[in-house]
Motif scaffolding. Sequence first.
Motif, PDB file in Angstrom:
ATOM      1  N   UNK B  47       1.013  -1.373   0.005  1.00  0.00           N
ATOM      2  CA  UNK B  47       0.041   0.076  -0.026  1.00  0.00           C
ATOM      3  C   UNK B  47       0.886   1.225   0.029  1.00  0.00           C
ATOM      4  N   UNK B  48       2.098   1.157  -0.046  1.00  0.00           N
ATOM      5  CA  UNK B  48       3.112   2.131  -0.098  1.00  0.00           C
ATOM      6  C   UNK B  48       2.953   3.153  -1.452  1.00  0.00           C
ATOM      7  N   UNK B  49       2.324   4.158  -1.235  1.00  0.00           N
ATOM      8  CA  UNK B  49       2.420   5.156  -2.423  1.00  0.00           C
ATOM      9  C   UNK B  49       2.800   6.582  -2.026  1.00  0.00           C
ATOM     10  N   UNK B  50       3.406   7.342  -2.859  1.00  0.00           N
ATOM     11  CA  UNK B  50       3.654   8.799  -2.630  1.00  0.00           C
ATOM     12  C   UNK B  50       4.725   8.984  -1.596  1.00  0.00           C
ATOM     13  N   UNK B  51       5.786   8.108  -1.621  1.00  0.00           N
ATOM     14  CA  UNK B  51       6.766   8.240  -0.201  1.00  0.00           C
ATOM     15  C   UNK B  51       7.584   9.349  -0.890  1.00  0.00           C
ATOM     16  N   UNK B  54       5.950  12.459  -0.027  1.00  0.00           N
ATOM     17  CA  UNK B  54       6.088  12.648   1.519  1.00  0.00           C
ATOM     18  C   UNK B  54       7.436  13.169   1.936  1.00  0.00           C
ATOM     19  N   UNK B  58       8.174  16.555   4.038  1.00  0.00           N
ATOM     20  CA  UNK B  58       8.674  16.630   5.393  1.00  0.00           C
ATOM     21  C   UNK B  58       9.807  17.732   5.140  1.00  0.00           C
ATOM     22  N   UNK B  62      10.214  20.713   7.732  1.00  0.00           N
ATOM     23  CA  UNK B  62      11.063  20.956   8.675  1.00  0.00           C
ATOM     24  C   UNK B  62      11.750  22.339   8.457  1.00  0.00           C
ATOM     25  N   UNK B  65       9.630  25.240   9.815  1.00  0.00           N
ATOM     26  CA  UNK B  65       9.236  25.243  11.190  1.00  0.00           C
ATOM     27  C   UNK B  65       7.730  24.618  11.191  1.00  0.00           C
ATOM     28  N   UNK B  66       7.070  24.093  10.390  1.00  0.00           N
ATOM     29  CA  UNK B  66       5.972  23.369  10.118  1.00  0.00           C
ATOM     30  C   UNK B  66       4.766  24.358  10.076  1.00  0.00           C
ATOM     31  N   UNK B  68       2.469  25.980   7.441  1.00  0.00           N
ATOM     32  CA  UNK B  68       2.099  25.247   5.886  1.00  0.00           C
ATOM     33  C   UNK B  68       2.149  26.182   4.786  1.00  0.00           C
ATOM     34  N   UNK B  75       2.556  20.406  -0.571  1.00  0.00           N
ATOM     35  CA  UNK B  75       1.353  20.060  -0.098  1.00  0.00           C
ATOM     36  C   UNK B  75       0.373  19.579  -0.964  1.00  0.00           C
ATOM     37  N   UNK B  78       1.619  16.383  -2.997  1.00  0.00           N
ATOM     38  CA  UNK B  78       1.362  15.206  -2.085  1.00  0.00           C
ATOM     39  C   UNK B  78      -0.097  15.012  -1.918  1.00  0.00           C
ATOM     40  N   UNK B  79      -0.950  15.844  -2.044  1.00  0.00           N
ATOM     41  CA  UNK B  79      -2.301  15.564  -1.940  1.00  0.00           C
ATOM     42  C   UNK B  79      -2.828  15.104  -3.291  1.00  0.00           C
ATOM     43  N   UNK B  82      -1.694  11.152  -3.577  1.00  0.00           N
ATOM     44  CA  UNK B  82      -2.495  10.302  -2.871  1.00  0.00           C
ATOM     45  C   UNK B  82      -3.960  10.112  -3.541  1.00  0.00           C
TER      46      UNK B  82
END
Lengths: 222, 123
Positions: B47-51, B54, B58, B62, B65-66, B68, B75, B78-79, B82
């Motif tokens: 089921x691993x997708x979009x690694x 991701x 990340x 990082x 400082x998170x 968005x 983002x 990524x969306x 998915x």
Amino acid sequence: MLRSLCSRLVPHSLVCAFTRGMSAYPPHYIEAIFSKKKQLNLKETDEYIKLSHMPIKAAKNDESESIFYNELVNKMVNYITKGGNKKLARELLTKSFECMKRVQIERMNLNPDAKDTIIADPEQLLIKAIENSRPLLQLTAIKRGGVKYQVPIPVTEKRSYFLAMKWILEAAREKERKVHLPEKLAWEVLDAAYNQGRVVKKKNDLHRQCEANRAYAHYRWS
Amino acid sequence: MRVPTAVFAYKNRDARAPQKEHTVPFQEILPLRLKNRVSGKADSSSDVACLQEMGVLFACLKDNEFVEKYCNKEIQQFQKCYKFYADSKFEAKKTVNQGIITPGKNLNYKQLNKYMRRFPNPQ
């Protein structure tokens, strides 16, 4: 019995394979499009002709084209509801909206320069708060070799909205006994709308945790 | 004098001789023929997708400082990834559940089972 009925009505139907058959409608009925705007948009496409020959469910009784209708607000009312007392939930949210508006108007009057930037529409504030507290990822525990790993996985759009509303409500319910829910909810929503406060912090903490566990991301299973 | 081992082998023939068929009759514990179905276990892909997306997300989070709003592009990517993955999985599931048999080598377990139900192994 239902399954056999299902296959008799629509042989090899996809719908039949996916539904449990708890609905009052047969599975080939489609959801009503109650919004006038969407209907007009559809009219320009070929889809409209196709839809006009399909059996359609009745629209739900809380869905309408009224300017007071908002899907997200309705959802929020449903989440606030306890024990089926939706009337009370609606009243609570309305009170909370009043509270928000009062706070915002007070802010406007205190700071006349920023009058244009301050949003006083409580519905917009709520939507903004929910959008700000939607998570991108979540953690699930997956067992590998006897050890449970916290694995970051993406969330669907629907679930992210659910989590955001749940967190806002949880934060609002965690209060002193003398403070009423509408008041606390108003504060939490206002905080989240300005991208601060506990709910946004909770979301950021979750993202931080996901980042810390990113090495396990490939453990994702099912 | 050294005795060759072959002599011993002949003398104590009971030691290593094969079992006699009438004393130890063969028991067929499981039927010695293939079943007319396959299990779908091997078909369930990971089921691993979009690694990669991701990972990029990340890194960006990082660095900022998170917050968005500085990572809108990541983002969205990524969306989108998915959503594409989930949609294609849903579509695939639909076709599998329909179980339409197509000629060719690449068959999933449902199609194989349909084939084998139609042409079972001779009893």
